[in-house]
Design an enzyme around this catalytic site. Structure first.
Site, PDB file in Angstrom:
ATOM      1  N   CYS A  78      -8.931   7.972  62.390  1.00 21.02           N
ATOM      2  CA  CYS A  78      -9.988   7.063  62.837  1.00 21.02           C
ATOM      3  C   CYS A  78      -9.479   5.940  63.732  1.00 21.02           C
ATOM      4  CB  CYS A  78     -10.694   6.456  61.626  1.00 21.02           C
ATOM      5  SG  CYS A  78     -11.548   7.669  60.600  1.00 21.02           S
ATOM      6  N   HIS A 132       2.286   1.325  62.483  1.00 22.82           N
ATOM      7  CA  HIS A 132       2.438   2.696  61.968  1.00 22.82           C
ATOM      8  C   HIS A 132       3.357   2.666  60.754  1.00 22.82           C
ATOM      9  CE1 HIS A 132       2.723   6.967  61.725  1.00 22.82           C
ATOM     10  NE2 HIS A 132       2.247   7.193  62.937  1.00 22.82           N
ATOM     11  N   HIS A 143     -16.398 -12.402  67.985  1.00 26.57           N
ATOM     12  CA  HIS A 143     -17.034 -11.168  67.520  1.00 26.57           C
ATOM     13  C   HIS A 143     -15.994 -10.256  66.873  1.00 26.57           C
ATOM     14  CE1 HIS A 143     -20.443 -12.504  69.922  1.00 26.57           C
ATOM     15  NE2 HIS A 143     -19.620 -12.624  70.955  1.00 26.57           N
ATOM     16  N   HIS A 197     -13.797  -1.176  61.906  1.00 24.70           N
ATOM     17  CA  HIS A 197     -14.138   0.240  61.759  1.00 24.70           C
ATOM     18  C   HIS A 197     -15.077   0.471  60.579  1.00 24.70           C
ATOM     19  CE1 HIS A 197     -13.989   4.489  61.236  1.00 24.70           C
ATOM     20  NE2 HIS A 197     -13.175   4.443  60.211  1.00 24.70           N
ATOM     21  N   HIS A 219     -24.854   2.013  58.711  1.00 23.52           N
ATOM     22  CA  HIS A 219     -26.195   2.379  58.251  1.00 23.52           C
ATOM     23  C   HIS A 219     -26.892   3.309  59.241  1.00 23.52           C
ATOM     24  CE1 HIS A 219     -30.570   1.820  57.641  1.00 23.52           C
ATOM     25  NE2 HIS A 219     -30.242   1.707  56.370  1.00 23.52           N
ATOM     26  N   ASN A 233     -20.194   7.008  59.547  1.00 24.42           N
ATOM     27  CA  ASN A 233     -18.816   6.873  60.016  1.00 24.42           C
ATOM     28  C   ASN A 233     -18.592   7.905  61.120  1.00 24.42           C
ATOM     29  OD1 ASN A 233     -16.053   6.935  60.418  1.00 24.42           O
ATOM     30  ND2 ASN A 233     -15.531   6.767  58.266  1.00 24.42           N
TER      31      ASN A 233
END
Length: 526
Positions: A254, A333, A418, A422, A451, A455
């Site tokens: 993702c 990572h 802002h 994710h 919503h 995802n």
């Protein structure tokens, strides 16, 4: 499909299944308080991004050299500076002209060698046709009608779906909703084509850029990597140039969308006067799990169809029409550690059905990656006083007799207007809000994206930014923080600065909220 959505979650921190044949799965639903313990080496790493060798060279060698040349070549004496200030008549001689020429040459050399800014010209998110919509009840009915799940597994999916934070207008591809499901390579390709081409068509329509003007193409999709590649699919469809620099990233989870942005940034730095397109998506058709291993079933409940296309440029002429300038990218990572590497793992269950297994250590692993990334990012973006207070707090906690002192939590709201976090799952958003002390207003784009669209993996950040723009919230100079996490285990951040105001009413092509923004925000049942 490696969300750290821990909506495994609000139901209970442990899931104990009572029949004698089932295992007990324990997954911690809360993120560790990752600001409680901070490693100094990651703070130093953050400062390393700004205090690098080039910066040190400029301030310790080049600037003093320029000053020395200025004094020598123009024959200025420090004691005469006041006289020069009061005497408005300056007599130029050969040395003065020569010194000025040298200074101009050095400045021109620096200007030519500096990296050109990377601009986000525009982006577009794919919104599937209405026929692809699926409500929570329809999803549960579809799951039951497949006949492949045991009753306890069905009950588990019902509980998760009711608490996951997804609404009734998310989308699934035709291969999954067909009766019976038609999970084949042909349907997977059709899904990929619909998402990628739909997003790119909208992007080209918004920007007016000719596909043949694209110099760099980066595509990321974690679990579907056909031959020819997805990037080759785009090259073929749009008949892109034969010398295009094309990259296809797979298996990166993702957070791959921001990895693609970072790669495109580096490629643009090496290729002046260029356009780069980044396409971020995930393919669901061939990655639907029909087994009964509960650690693999979360993906079915939360992942939905989606994708985004982003146009980047390093052309100075594009600044006026661009939306954002890329300020920072920070990648973390943790794959060198076996616990991090194995916590999100694609594998076969005991009956040979492939799925993505989420380990019980997932939340702890995610918290550790987040902590490292945020600690590295902090010195790049936080105001000086926030950094100073944080550093003092860190030093105090390193002292034995002050280890229990309350840590100072930097206020990231002073660094960003802002936040695009994710939309991996409701529980993770709850914990991020708590740890970063964000308001509901700051979390609204992430919660409403979860919503409305579910995802959508690496593209979810762009649906969130599209929501913020559709609400008319982005003004010139505003800073946007995008942060995502995924298998490996990785956590990546990108910081953008708005180049211009983005009014609420504008070109809605490619904005997935065009028909629903007035309905949001909505209350999501807890």
């Amino acid at each position: 499909m490696d969300s750290i959505d821990m909506d495994k979650e609000r139901l209970t921190a442990e899931m104990d299944f009572k029949d004698s044949t089932s295992a007990v799965i324990k997954i911690r639903r809360r993120l560790p308080d990752f600001l409680q313990t901070v490693k100094l080496k990651y703070v130093k790493l953050g400062y390393g991004y700004t205090c690098n060798a080039a910066t040190v060279l400029i301030f310790t060698f080049i600037f003093p050299l320029i000053l020395f040349l200025l004094l020598q070549l123009t024959d200025l004496k420090l004691i005469h500076l006041s006289e020069l200030w009061s005497d408005h008549t300056v007599h130029l001689d050969t040395d003065t002209v020569t010194g000025s020429a040298v200074l101009l040459f050095l400045f021109g050399l620096y200007w030519a060698k500096r990296s050109a800014p990377v601009y986000l010209v525009d982006f577009a998110c794919y919104k599937p046709e209405k026929e692809r919509k699926i409500s929570v009840d329809s999803f549960l009915k579809m799951t039951e009608e497949t006949g492949g799940f045991e009753e306890e597994t069905l009950q588990f999916q019902r509980r998760i779906s009711m608490k996951a934070g997804l609404g009734d207008e998310t989308y699934l591809p035709r291969g999954i909703t067909s009766r019976p499901p038609n999970l084949c390579m042909k349907e997977a390709r059709l899904e990929a084509e619909a998402v990628m081409f739909g997003a790119m068509d909208a992007l080209f329509a918004k920007t007016g850029v000719n596909p043949k003007d694209i110099d760099i193409l980066v595509v990321n999709c974690s679990l579907f990597n056909p031959t020819p590649s997805l990037s080759a699919m785009i090259v073929n469809h749009y008949k892109l140039r034969t010398n295009i620099k094309s990259y296809n990233l797979g298996g990166m989870g993702c957070s791959a969308g921001l990895i693609s942005i970072d790669l495109a940034k580096d490629l643009l730095k090496a290729n002046p006067n260029s356009y780069a397109v980044v396409v971020s998506t995930e393919n669901i058709t061939l990655n639907w799990y029909f087994g009964n291993d509960r650690s693999m079933l979360l993906c079915n409940c939360i992942f939905r169809m989606g994708g985004a296309a982003v146009l980047l440029s390093n052309k100075s002429s594009d600044r006026a029409k661009s939306k954002y300038e890329l300020v920072h990218t920070v990648r973390t990572h943790k794959g060198s550690d076996d616990k991090h590497y194995n916590c999100v793992y694609q594998m076969e269950d005991e009956k040979g059905k492939v799925g993505v297994c989420l380990a019980r250590e997932l939340m702890a692993v995610a918290g550790d990656a987040l902590k490292t990334n945020i600690t590295t990012l902090g010195p790049l973006v936080l105001p000086f006083m926030e950094q100073f207070m944080f550093f003092v707090s860190l030093v105090r906690r390193k002292m034995t007799f002050l280890k229990r002192s309350k840590p100072y939590i930097p206020d990231f709201k002073l660094a960003f207007e802002h936040f695009c976090i994710h939309a991996g799952g409701r529980a993770v958003l709850d914990e991020m809000q708590k740890n970063l002390e964000l308001s509901e207003w700051h979390m609204e784009p992430s919660r409403m994206t979860l919503h409305r669209f579910g995802n959508t993996s690496s593209s979810s950040l762009w649906y969130e930014l599209a929501y913020t723009e559709a609400k008319g919230r982005v003004g010139k100079g505003d800073r946007v923080w995008q942060i995502a996490f995924g298998s490996g285990f990785k956590c990546n951040s990108a910081v953008w600065k708005a180049v211009r105001d983005m009014p609420e009413l504008g070109d809605w092509r490619g904005n997935p909220w065009d028909d629903s923004i007035d309905k949001y925000p909505v209350n999501v049942p807890s």
